[in-house]
Design an enzyme around this catalytic site. Sequence first.
Site, PDB file in Angstrom:
ATOM      1  N   VAL A   1      37.573   1.004  31.545  1.00 19.31           N
ATOM      2  CA  VAL A   1      36.733  -0.188  31.553  1.00 19.31           C
ATOM      3  C   VAL A   1      35.652   0.049  30.511  1.00 19.31           C
ATOM      4  CG1 VAL A   1      37.194  -0.941  33.918  1.00 19.31           C
ATOM      5  CG2 VAL A   1      35.377   0.709  33.489  1.00 19.31           C
ATOM      6  N   SER A   2      35.049  -1.039  30.045  1.00 18.00           N
ATOM      7  CA  SER A   2      34.133  -0.935  28.913  1.00 18.00           C
ATOM      8  C   SER A   2      32.731  -0.451  29.243  1.00 18.00           C
ATOM      9  CB  SER A   2      34.023  -2.293  28.216  1.00 18.00           C
ATOM     10  OG  SER A   2      35.282  -2.667  27.729  1.00 18.00           O
ATOM     11  N   SER A   3      32.266  -0.679  30.459  1.00 16.12           N
ATOM     12  CA  SER A   3      30.880  -0.295  30.758  1.00 16.12           C
ATOM     13  C   SER A   3      30.773   0.349  32.136  1.00 16.12           C
ATOM     14  CB  SER A   3      29.957  -1.515  30.668  1.00 16.12           C
ATOM     15  OG  SER A   3      30.335  -2.478  31.616  1.00 16.12           O
TER      16      SER A   3
END
Length: 183
Positions: free
Chosen positions: A9-11
């Site tokens: 996931v990105s964050s």
Amino acid sequence: MAIVGYARVSSVDQDHTTQVERLQAAGCKRVFSEKKSGTSKQGRDALDECLQWMREGDTLAVTKIDRLARSARDLHNMVHELEEREISLMVLDQAIDTRTPTGKAFLGMLAIFAEFETNIRKERQSEGIAKAKAEGVYTGRKPTAKAKKAQIEALLAQGMSKPKVAKELGICVASVYNALKEA
């Protein structure tokens, strides 16, 4: 010949639990996961560890192609490296299997769309920042050295060196020089 999963996931405020569970359900004996941007392969330690852990005949599994890469170049490079090591790629949501010509072609098309989506997002973000700046909402960081120009000049007039002035005022030496250039 193991199936190895990679979830991303990105964050840090996002959760990759669903991806991990889906990869395990698909037969992954081991799943590597991380919370990092996918726009570049750089700095993705779990991906590096995953790729190093895998052996000839293994299959790398991801839920979606954009979990692996958002850059077409990075994706093609990774696929090429995997092929050289005789490791296949399986993408669950898009039913991609790089052991087939159709799977390879479809993978290439999806890579282009993933990169396109990233570029569109960057464009929208830039437009939003420009609009916020025009409305005076987004002003950026307040200048520190320029605001302290009088203090800088006063301390220098007292005979203090530029590095000592910077330390005294909590700014870097380059900021001292930049403030003086503004004269």
